[in-house]
Motif scaffolding. Structure first.
Motif, PDB file in Angstrom:
ATOM      1  N   ARG A 297      28.484  31.784  23.252  1.00 32.68           N
ATOM      2  CA  ARG A 297      29.218  32.443  22.176  1.00 32.68           C
ATOM      3  C   ARG A 297      28.911  31.756  20.851  1.00 32.68           C
ATOM      4  NH1 ARG A 297      35.092  32.062  23.852  1.00 32.68           N
ATOM      5  NH2 ARG A 297      34.398  30.734  25.533  1.00 32.68           N
ATOM      6  N   ALA A 298      28.858  32.514  19.793  1.00 42.00           N
ATOM      7  CA  ALA A 298      28.540  31.968  18.472  1.00 42.00           C
ATOM      8  C   ALA A 298      29.693  31.119  17.947  1.00 42.00           C
ATOM      9  CB  ALA A 298      28.217  33.097  17.498  1.00 42.00           C
ATOM     10  N   ALA A 299      30.908  31.587  18.134  1.00 46.72           N
ATOM     11  CA  ALA A 299      32.067  30.845  17.628  1.00 46.72           C
ATOM     12  C   ALA A 299      32.572  29.906  18.713  1.00 46.72           C
ATOM     13  CB  ALA A 299      33.163  31.813  17.206  1.00 46.72           C
ATOM     14  N   ARG A 300      32.626  28.623  18.404  1.00 49.80           N
ATOM     15  CA  ARG A 300      33.133  27.645  19.361  1.00 49.80           C
ATOM     16  C   ARG A 300      34.597  27.371  19.090  1.00 49.80           C
ATOM     17  NH1 ARG A 300      30.058  22.355  19.173  1.00 49.80           N
ATOM     18  NH2 ARG A 300      31.948  21.807  20.254  1.00 49.80           N
ATOM     19  N   ASN A 301      35.299  27.037  20.137  1.00 51.79           N
ATOM     20  CA  ASN A 301      36.705  26.681  20.011  1.00 51.79           C
ATOM     21  C   ASN A 301      36.774  25.164  19.901  1.00 51.79           C
ATOM     22  OD1 ASN A 301      39.429  26.702  19.969  1.00 51.79           O
ATOM     23  ND2 ASN A 301      39.717  27.510  22.038  1.00 51.79           N
ATOM     24  N   ASP A 302      36.829  24.665  18.653  1.00 50.27           N
ATOM     25  CA  ASP A 302      36.755  23.223  18.428  1.00 50.27           C
ATOM     26  C   ASP A 302      38.056  22.497  18.726  1.00 50.27           C
ATOM     27  OD1 ASP A 302      34.128  23.303  17.713  1.00 50.27           O
ATOM     28  OD2 ASP A 302      34.538  23.538  15.574  1.00 50.27           O
ATOM     29  N   ASP A 303      39.165  23.219  18.841  1.00 50.69           N
ATOM     30  CA  ASP A 303      40.427  22.539  19.096  1.00 50.69           C
ATOM     31  C   ASP A 303      40.727  22.382  20.585  1.00 50.69           C
ATOM     32  OD1 ASP A 303      40.879  25.193  19.580  1.00 50.69           O
ATOM     33  OD2 ASP A 303      42.841  25.247  18.606  1.00 50.69           O
ATOM     34  N   GLN A 304      39.759  22.648  21.435  1.00 51.74           N
ATOM     35  CA  GLN A 304      39.971  22.539  22.885  1.00 51.74           C
ATOM     36  C   GLN A 304      40.282  21.098  23.284  1.00 51.74           C
ATOM     37  OE1 GLN A 304      40.065  25.213  24.735  1.00 51.74           O
ATOM     38  NE2 GLN A 304      40.468  24.169  26.645  1.00 51.74           N
ATOM     39  N   ASP A 305      39.599  20.115  22.696  1.00 52.86           N
ATOM     40  CA  ASP A 305      39.861  18.714  23.023  1.00 52.86           C
ATOM     41  C   ASP A 305      41.267  18.303  22.607  1.00 52.86           C
ATOM     42  OD1 ASP A 305      37.348  18.418  24.080  1.00 52.86           O
ATOM     43  OD2 ASP A 305      36.487  17.649  22.220  1.00 52.86           O
ATOM     44  N   TRP A 306      41.689  18.769  21.451  1.00 51.30           N
ATOM     45  CA  TRP A 306      43.018  18.432  20.939  1.00 51.30           C
ATOM     46  C   TRP A 306      44.092  19.015  21.851  1.00 51.30           C
ATOM     47  CZ3 TRP A 306      45.404  15.130  18.130  1.00 51.30           C
ATOM     48  CH2 TRP A 306      46.634  15.383  17.613  1.00 51.30           C
ATOM     49  N   LYS A 307      43.902  20.248  22.308  1.00 50.16           N
ATOM     50  CA  LYS A 307      44.875  20.882  23.199  1.00 50.16           C
ATOM     51  C   LYS A 307      44.940  20.150  24.534  1.00 50.16           C
ATOM     52  CE  LYS A 307      44.472  25.524  21.323  1.00 50.16           C
ATOM     53  NZ  LYS A 307      43.979  26.886  21.576  1.00 50.16           N
ATOM     54  N   LEU A 308      43.796  19.748  25.074  1.00 52.27           N
ATOM     55  CA  LEU A 308      43.772  19.020  26.340  1.00 52.27           C
ATOM     56  C   LEU A 308      44.450  17.664  26.204  1.00 52.27           C
ATOM     57  CD1 LEU A 308      42.834  18.865  29.283  1.00 52.27           C
ATOM     58  CD2 LEU A 308      40.687  17.913  28.438  1.00 52.27           C
ATOM     59  N   PHE A 309      44.231  16.982  25.087  1.00 48.56           N
ATOM     60  CA  PHE A 309      44.871  15.693  24.861  1.00 48.56           C
ATOM     61  C   PHE A 309      46.383  15.844  24.802  1.00 48.56           C
ATOM     62  CE2 PHE A 309      46.762  12.776  21.763  1.00 48.56           C
ATOM     63  CZ  PHE A 309      46.571  11.582  22.434  1.00 48.56           C
ATOM     64  N   MET A 310      46.862  16.833  24.059  1.00 51.69           N
ATOM     65  CA  MET A 310      48.305  17.019  23.932  1.00 51.69           C
ATOM     66  C   MET A 310      48.935  17.424  25.269  1.00 51.69           C
ATOM     67  SD  MET A 310      49.151  16.055  21.022  1.00 51.69           S
ATOM     68  CE  MET A 310      50.848  16.568  21.034  1.00 51.69           C
ATOM     69  N   LEU A 311      48.262  18.251  26.033  1.00 55.00           N
ATOM     70  CA  LEU A 311      48.771  18.641  27.339  1.00 55.00           C
ATOM     71  C   LEU A 311      48.849  17.438  28.274  1.00 55.00           C
ATOM     72  CD1 LEU A 311      49.599  20.973  29.243  1.00 55.00           C
ATOM     73  CD2 LEU A 311      47.191  21.125  29.874  1.00 55.00           C
ATOM     74  N   SER A 312      47.809  16.605  28.265  1.00 55.67           N
ATOM     75  CA  SER A 312      47.806  15.411  29.119  1.00 55.67           C
ATOM     76  C   SER A 312      48.880  14.427  28.684  1.00 55.67           C
ATOM     77  CB  SER A 312      46.438  14.743  29.065  1.00 55.67           C
ATOM     78  OG  SER A 312      45.446  15.617  29.491  1.00 55.67           O
ATOM     79  N   PHE A 313      49.042  14.262  27.379  1.00 56.87           N
ATOM     80  CA  PHE A 313      50.052  13.353  26.859  1.00 56.87           C
ATOM     81  C   PHE A 313      51.455  13.827  27.245  1.00 56.87           C
ATOM     82  CE2 PHE A 313      52.989  11.896  23.581  1.00 56.87           C
ATOM     83  CZ  PHE A 313      52.737  10.531  23.609  1.00 56.87           C
ATOM     84  N   ALA A 314      51.704  15.120  27.098  1.00 56.24           N
ATOM     85  CA  ALA A 314      53.016  15.667  27.439  1.00 56.24           C
ATOM     86  C   ALA A 314      53.288  15.531  28.934  1.00 56.24           C
ATOM     87  CB  ALA A 314      53.102  17.126  27.003  1.00 56.24           C
TER      88      ALA A 314
END
Length: 55
Positions: free
Chosen positions: A27-44
């Protein structure tokens, strides 16, 4: 040598892998906030598990 008219992936040397369809285009558009979402989910999840052990 018989060759199919369908363009196959020449890097796939195994006959079974040559029969598979080519991989989808990236896909041309990448979802750059995927790492941030995974970090917050793991932290929670860690926080909830640790907090429930203290109570």
């Amino acid at each position: 040598m018989k060759r199919r008219l369908v363009i196959t992936n020449e890097a796939a040397r195994h006959p079974f892998r040559q029969m598979l369809p080519p991989p989808p285009m990236a896909r041309a558009a990448r979802n750059d906030d995927q790492d941030w979402k995974l970090f917050m989910l793991s932290f929670a999840a860690f926080f909830i598990c640790f907090y429930t052990l203290l109570i």
